[in-house]
Motif scaffolding. Sequence first.
Motif, PDB file in Angstrom:
ATOM      1  N   GLU A  51      27.325   5.234  -1.717  1.00 17.01           N
ATOM      2  CA  GLU A  51      26.767   6.572  -1.437  1.00 17.01           C
ATOM      3  C   GLU A  51      27.775   7.448  -0.682  1.00 17.01           C
ATOM      4  O   GLU A  51      28.289   8.418  -1.224  1.00 17.01           O
ATOM      5  CB  GLU A  51      25.498   6.336  -0.615  1.00 17.01           C
ATOM      6  CG  GLU A  51      24.767   7.548  -0.174  1.00 17.01           C
ATOM      7  CD  GLU A  51      23.518   7.145   0.621  1.00 17.01           C
ATOM      8  OE1 GLU A  51      22.690   6.364   0.121  1.00 17.01           O
ATOM      9  OE2 GLU A  51      23.390   7.615   1.770  1.00 17.01           O
ATOM     10  N   ALA A  52      28.059   7.067   0.550  1.00 13.56           N
ATOM     11  CA  ALA A  52      28.965   7.846   1.402  1.00 13.56           C
ATOM     12  C   ALA A  52      29.418   6.950   2.542  1.00 13.56           C
ATOM     13  O   ALA A  52      28.698   6.029   2.912  1.00 13.56           O
ATOM     14  CB  ALA A  52      28.224   9.060   1.970  1.00 13.56           C
ATOM     15  N   GLU A  57      33.447   3.218   8.408  1.00 17.55           N
ATOM     16  CA  GLU A  57      34.314   3.651   7.300  1.00 17.55           C
ATOM     17  C   GLU A  57      35.045   4.930   7.714  1.00 17.55           C
ATOM     18  O   GLU A  57      36.237   5.101   7.451  1.00 17.55           O
ATOM     19  CB  GLU A  57      33.473   3.917   6.039  1.00 17.55           C
ATOM     20  CG  GLU A  57      32.932   2.653   5.368  1.00 17.55           C
ATOM     21  CD  GLU A  57      31.730   2.039   6.064  1.00 17.55           C
ATOM     22  OE1 GLU A  57      31.058   2.755   6.851  1.00 17.55           O
ATOM     23  OE2 GLU A  57      31.446   0.845   5.817  1.00 17.55           O
ATOM     24  N   PRO A  63      36.577   2.499   2.594  1.00 10.55           N
ATOM     25  CA  PRO A  63      35.187   2.336   2.179  1.00 10.55           C
ATOM     26  C   PRO A  63      34.659   0.930   2.454  1.00 10.55           C
ATOM     27  O   PRO A  63      35.404  -0.044   2.384  1.00 10.55           O
ATOM     28  CB  PRO A  63      35.253   2.604   0.663  1.00 10.55           C
ATOM     29  CG  PRO A  63      36.630   2.185   0.267  1.00 10.55           C
ATOM     30  CD  PRO A  63      37.513   2.495   1.448  1.00 10.55           C
ATOM     31  N   PHE A  64      33.384   0.849   2.754  1.00 16.10           N
ATOM     32  CA  PHE A  64      32.674  -0.429   2.874  1.00 16.10           C
ATOM     33  C   PHE A  64      33.390  -1.431   3.790  1.00 16.10           C
ATOM     34  O   PHE A  64      33.695  -2.549   3.384  1.00 16.10           O
ATOM     35  CB  PHE A  64      32.422  -1.026   1.484  1.00 16.10           C
ATOM     36  CG  PHE A  64      31.259  -0.353   0.788  1.00 16.10           C
ATOM     37  CD1 PHE A  64      29.950  -0.712   1.063  1.00 16.10           C
ATOM     38  CD2 PHE A  64      31.485   0.671  -0.116  1.00 16.10           C
ATOM     39  CE1 PHE A  64      28.880  -0.067   0.447  1.00 16.10           C
ATOM     40  CE2 PHE A  64      30.425   1.317  -0.744  1.00 16.10           C
ATOM     41  CZ  PHE A  64      29.123   0.949  -0.464  1.00 16.10           C
ATOM     42  N   ASN A  90      32.969   5.726  -3.188  1.00 19.84           N
ATOM     43  CA  ASN A  90      31.686   6.365  -2.882  1.00 19.84           C
ATOM     44  C   ASN A  90      31.544   7.660  -3.660  1.00 19.84           C
ATOM     45  O   ASN A  90      32.549   8.295  -4.007  1.00 19.84           O
ATOM     46  CB  ASN A  90      31.621   6.686  -1.386  1.00 19.84           C
ATOM     47  CG  ASN A  90      31.339   5.461  -0.542  1.00 19.84           C
ATOM     48  OD1 ASN A  90      30.302   4.824  -0.685  1.00 19.84           O
ATOM     49  ND2 ASN A  90      32.272   5.122   0.332  1.00 19.84           N
ATOM     50  N   HIS A 167      21.405  -0.773  -2.797  1.00 22.24           N
ATOM     51  CA  HIS A 167      22.461  -0.528  -1.815  1.00 22.24           C
ATOM     52  C   HIS A 167      22.440  -1.687  -0.807  1.00 22.24           C
ATOM     53  O   HIS A 167      21.366  -2.142  -0.401  1.00 22.24           O
ATOM     54  CB  HIS A 167      22.207   0.809  -1.101  1.00 22.24           C
ATOM     55  CG  HIS A 167      23.392   1.242  -0.313  1.00 22.24           C
ATOM     56  ND1 HIS A 167      23.729   0.672   0.891  1.00 22.24           N
ATOM     57  CD2 HIS A 167      24.355   2.150  -0.585  1.00 22.24           C
ATOM     58  CE1 HIS A 167      24.846   1.235   1.339  1.00 22.24           C
ATOM     59  NE2 HIS A 167      25.248   2.140   0.459  1.00 22.24           N
TER      60      HIS A 167
HETATM   61  N1  URA Z   1      27.651   2.702   2.644  1.00 26.78           N
HETATM   62  C1  URA Z   1      28.179   3.337   1.582  1.00 26.78           C
HETATM   63  O1  URA Z   1      27.460   3.803   0.703  1.00 26.78           O
HETATM   64  N2  URA Z   1      29.476   3.452   1.518  1.00 26.78           N
HETATM   65  C2  URA Z   1      30.310   2.950   2.420  1.00 26.78           C
HETATM   66  O2  URA Z   1      31.520   3.088   2.269  1.00 26.78           O
HETATM   67  C3  URA Z   1      29.732   2.267   3.516  1.00 26.78           C
HETATM   68  C4  URA Z   1      28.403   2.156   3.608  1.00 26.78           C
END
Ligand code: URA
Length: 204
Positions: A51-52, A57, A63-64, A90, A167
């Motif tokens: 998502e974001a 992050e 990311p993640f 994302n 998610h």
């Molecule tokens: N959740 C997300 O959707 N993206 C990330 O990078 C981290 C957590």
Amino acid sequence: MSTATSPRFKNLQELYNAARICMPCPFGKTEKDHKVFGEGDPSALVMLIGEAPGAEEDRLKRPFVGRSGKLIDTLLHASGHVRSEVFITNVVKCRPPGNRTPLPNEITDNMKALLKEEIMLIKPKVICTLGSVATQIFFKEPIAISQVRGKPIRFINPNVVVIPTFHPAYVLRNQKAEILLSSDLKLAFELAENTQTEMSNSAL
Ligand code: URA
């Protein structure tokens, strides 16, 4: 997503250099280096789209890398894979204020075009969309994740199989869903490997 069928950029580096700032920013961000771009194998067979970025992050500009990312790493390991095999990115490349879910009207055409360019450069066989924001990007009509989760769908443009899944943040709150996220990730690798076999057979 835009109707372009081939990438406008030579590689991810060029793409990300061009995408450092988007104007106008729906979140009011103006600083140059606030974005968290995708990372991983640039020729990955499997791509994961979240998502974001969250707080961790945003801090590390990767990311993640927070709790959700750690769960993805664990589930990949459990199915005999590692994160460096996939490409992970994302829909929204910057952290929404207060970590909230981005609203549909905050997901701009620029963001969709950037995501589509990433997909066209990487050319994954299979994409796992993590959660409803990433899943919705591929559908014209509003879609509930419960309707489509775990069901592979082939799209023509971009040419890819999409497996919508939960998610990891949802799974962290709903332990019972972990087995479903895990089996969707496994299915992504199985389909990606099978598609590749079919393609190499037909080239003979
Ligand atoms: N959740 C997300 O959707 N993206 C990330 O990078 C981290 C957590």
